[in-house]
Write a protein that holds these residues in place. Sequence first.
Motif, PDB file in Angstrom:
ATOM      1  N   UNK A 123       5.441  -2.375  17.226  1.00 20.16           N
ATOM      2  CA  UNK A 123       5.333  -2.725  15.817  1.00 20.16           C
ATOM      3  C   UNK A 123       4.359  -1.744  15.171  1.00 20.16           C
ATOM      4  N   UNK A 124       4.767  -1.132  14.078  1.00 24.18           N
ATOM      5  CA  UNK A 124       3.813  -0.311  13.351  1.00 24.18           C
ATOM      6  C   UNK A 124       2.823  -1.266  12.704  1.00 24.18           C
ATOM      7  N   UNK A 125       1.548  -1.096  12.969  1.00 24.62           N
ATOM      8  CA  UNK A 125       0.591  -2.047  12.390  1.00 24.62           C
ATOM      9  C   UNK A 125       0.549  -1.918  10.868  1.00 24.62           C
ATOM     10  N   UNK A 126       0.280  -3.018  10.218  1.00 26.79           N
ATOM     11  CA  UNK A 126       0.061  -2.974   8.777  1.00 26.79           C
ATOM     12  C   UNK A 126      -1.413  -2.685   8.538  1.00 26.79           C
ATOM     13  N   UNK A 127      -1.703  -2.153   7.374  1.00 22.41           N
ATOM     14  CA  UNK A 127      -3.103  -1.917   7.035  1.00 22.41           C
ATOM     15  C   UNK A 127      -3.545  -2.911   5.972  1.00 22.41           C
ATOM     16  N   UNK A 164       0.656  -1.444   3.114  1.00 18.60           N
ATOM     17  CA  UNK A 164      -0.749  -1.755   2.865  1.00 18.60           C
ATOM     18  C   UNK A 164      -0.880  -3.033   2.046  1.00 18.60           C
ATOM     19  N   UNK A 165      -1.798  -3.877   2.431  1.00 22.89           N
ATOM     20  CA  UNK A 165      -2.170  -4.987   1.572  1.00 22.89           C
ATOM     21  C   UNK A 165      -3.585  -4.716   1.072  1.00 22.89           C
ATOM     22  N   UNK A 176       1.433  -3.067  -1.147  1.00 23.75           N
ATOM     23  CA  UNK A 176       1.878  -1.735  -1.533  1.00 23.75           C
ATOM     24  C   UNK A 176       2.807  -1.206  -0.452  1.00 23.75           C
ATOM     25  N   UNK A 177       4.048  -0.933  -0.811  1.00 22.54           N
ATOM     26  CA  UNK A 177       5.015  -0.468   0.177  1.00 22.54           C
ATOM     27  C   UNK A 177       5.256   1.033   0.138  1.00 22.54           C
ATOM     28  N   UNK A 178       4.846   1.673  -0.944  1.00 19.21           N
ATOM     29  CA  UNK A 178       5.002   3.130  -1.015  1.00 19.21           C
ATOM     30  C   UNK A 178       3.852   3.700  -1.830  1.00 19.21           C
ATOM     31  N   UNK A 179       3.532   4.975  -1.614  1.00 15.16           N
ATOM     32  CA  UNK A 179       2.402   5.576  -2.329  1.00 15.16           C
ATOM     33  C   UNK A 179       2.515   5.449  -3.841  1.00 15.16           C
ATOM     34  N   UNK A 180       3.737   5.507  -4.361  1.00 16.29           N
ATOM     35  CA  UNK A 180       3.878   5.471  -5.819  1.00 16.29           C
ATOM     36  C   UNK A 180       3.448   4.124  -6.392  1.00 16.29           C
ATOM     37  N   UNK A 181       3.478   3.086  -5.555  1.00 20.33           N
ATOM     38  CA  UNK A 181       3.059   1.771  -6.062  1.00 20.33           C
ATOM     39  C   UNK A 181       1.541   1.655  -6.225  1.00 20.33           C
ATOM     40  N   UNK A 182       0.813   2.570  -5.631  1.00 24.94           N
ATOM     41  CA  UNK A 182      -0.650   2.499  -5.758  1.00 24.94           C
ATOM     42  C   UNK A 182      -1.047   2.589  -7.226  1.00 24.94           C
ATOM     43  N   UNK A 183      -0.422   3.536  -7.930  1.00 23.74           N
ATOM     44  CA  UNK A 183      -0.750   3.705  -9.345  1.00 23.74           C
ATOM     45  C   UNK A 183      -0.309   2.507 -10.161  1.00 23.74           C
ATOM     46  N   UNK A 184       0.909   2.029  -9.914  1.00 29.66           N
ATOM     47  CA  UNK A 184       1.438   0.987 -10.777  1.00 29.66           C
ATOM     48  C   UNK A 184       0.857  -0.386 -10.467  1.00 29.66           C
ATOM     49  N   UNK A 224      -9.312  -1.887   6.938  1.00 34.20           N
ATOM     50  CA  UNK A 224     -10.092  -0.778   6.390  1.00 34.20           C
ATOM     51  C   UNK A 224     -10.989  -1.312   5.273  1.00 34.20           C
ATOM     52  N   UNK A 225     -12.285  -1.080   5.404  1.00 36.38           N
ATOM     53  CA  UNK A 225     -13.206  -1.529   4.354  1.00 36.38           C
ATOM     54  C   UNK A 225     -13.677  -0.318   3.565  1.00 36.38           C
ATOM     55  N   UNK A 226     -13.406  -0.294   2.276  1.00 40.09           N
ATOM     56  CA  UNK A 226     -13.879   0.789   1.403  1.00 40.09           C
ATOM     57  C   UNK A 226     -15.062   0.267   0.601  1.00 40.09           C
TER      58      UNK A 226
END
Length: 429
Positions: free
Chosen positions: A293-297, A328-329, A343-351, A383-385
């Motif tokens: 399973x590819x891990x989720x982030x 990513x969640x 977020x399922x794709x990089x483009x969703x980060x902005x939107x 991941x903690x930012x």
Amino acid sequence: MYLKEEDRRLVKEWRNLAAALAIKAPFTSSILRKMKIVLKENMDASISVTEKGEIYINKQRWQKLSAKDKIFVASHEALHVALRHLERGKKLIENKENQSVAIWSLNMSADSKVNDLLYEEGIKPETIEVATPKEVAKLLNKDVEKIKKWSMEKIFKELYEKYKDFQGGDGGDGGGGSGGGSDISQGGGDIQQEQGDTVLQEGDVQNTQKMTDEELQQYWNEAVASAAASAKIAGKETAAIKRCVEELFKPKVRWQNELRRAIIEGMGNRTKSTWYRVHRKGIDELPGIQRLRTPDAWVLVDTSGSIDDQELKQFLGEIYGVAKNCKVTVIPWDTQVYDEITVRSPSQVASKVSKYMKGGGGTEVTPALQYVKKNAKKDDVIIILTDGEWFDEMRAKIELARMRKFHRILVTTHNVPDVPVDRVIKISL
Ligand SMILES: [Zn+2]
């Protein structure tokens, strides 16, 4: 609205051109659609744009352009707006000693970025001469593929440094004449729509008109990211489009490596148990064939009061970098947990994400950790930012110690809290 015969013809022609562009070049078309395009009878400059997405074009000049040139000119200006070249350009040229060389360098760098995108999408001018990465490469004596990878700021810096001692009237002989001359260095703030002007399209200016600088930046970032997403869906995502989106969100962490490491470490734990099972079951089941399973982030973003705009922007860049590699969640937190954003794709980060990135409140990470502990699956990457200034460091230490079944990565801009994680990454802004 009453339109003269001639205007009706111009508007109709533009509609046909724009419709054809949507099929051919979805990226640029999607951005161009948001612009208001106005033809003006009496205008000194040949073209002028605003940060809100208004393009004013000298009508006489427009009428002399071929269909191909019309599409090129309008698209060229639209990309300047969406890539924020006016605002970025102002910062670059201010306080530069040799203003004419600075302006020339700015036009060269911004135009070569825009034209690279347009050329790769097949939008080329017919009669107009424009600056391209090839020309910049020649000026700087560098490989053109290298120039294409540079940001506008980097190209500007190299050009300015090389030519700043040049004293030549209107700013060098480098052939910087773009489709619109120095279309971005002068800005179009003082030009307005008047009676008698021909509006080719209304665009989305009603919405952008009321926006603050910050909102505008977010708006255009979203526009570019979603334009890139539509190009991808249509199978027309060029290398230049990818680079352009990358430039908006520049991650500092090499997430591909980090996530690969997380998967390998997770796999290490699993492989042992797989072998054990195989031994028990016998030989009819081969080892090594297991569904990984590819891990989720899960990205916990510190949005507390101590985080400034620049940090938030960088966090957005890091989320973008993670999203390129896996699902990513995102969980924004300060002293409490806010809505989770998938977020399922990089483009969703902005939107999807950027609007939730508002700083405020104190800093307690424990509620966010508890939330993830409850919802994440084994081997997921946490991941903690953060800037690392936590009020609840002791509690967080206990909480993180109980989260060993996850791969824990701490990314900090300042302080490094003393907590158990698998990896600490310090980034400097
Ligand atoms: Zn230009």
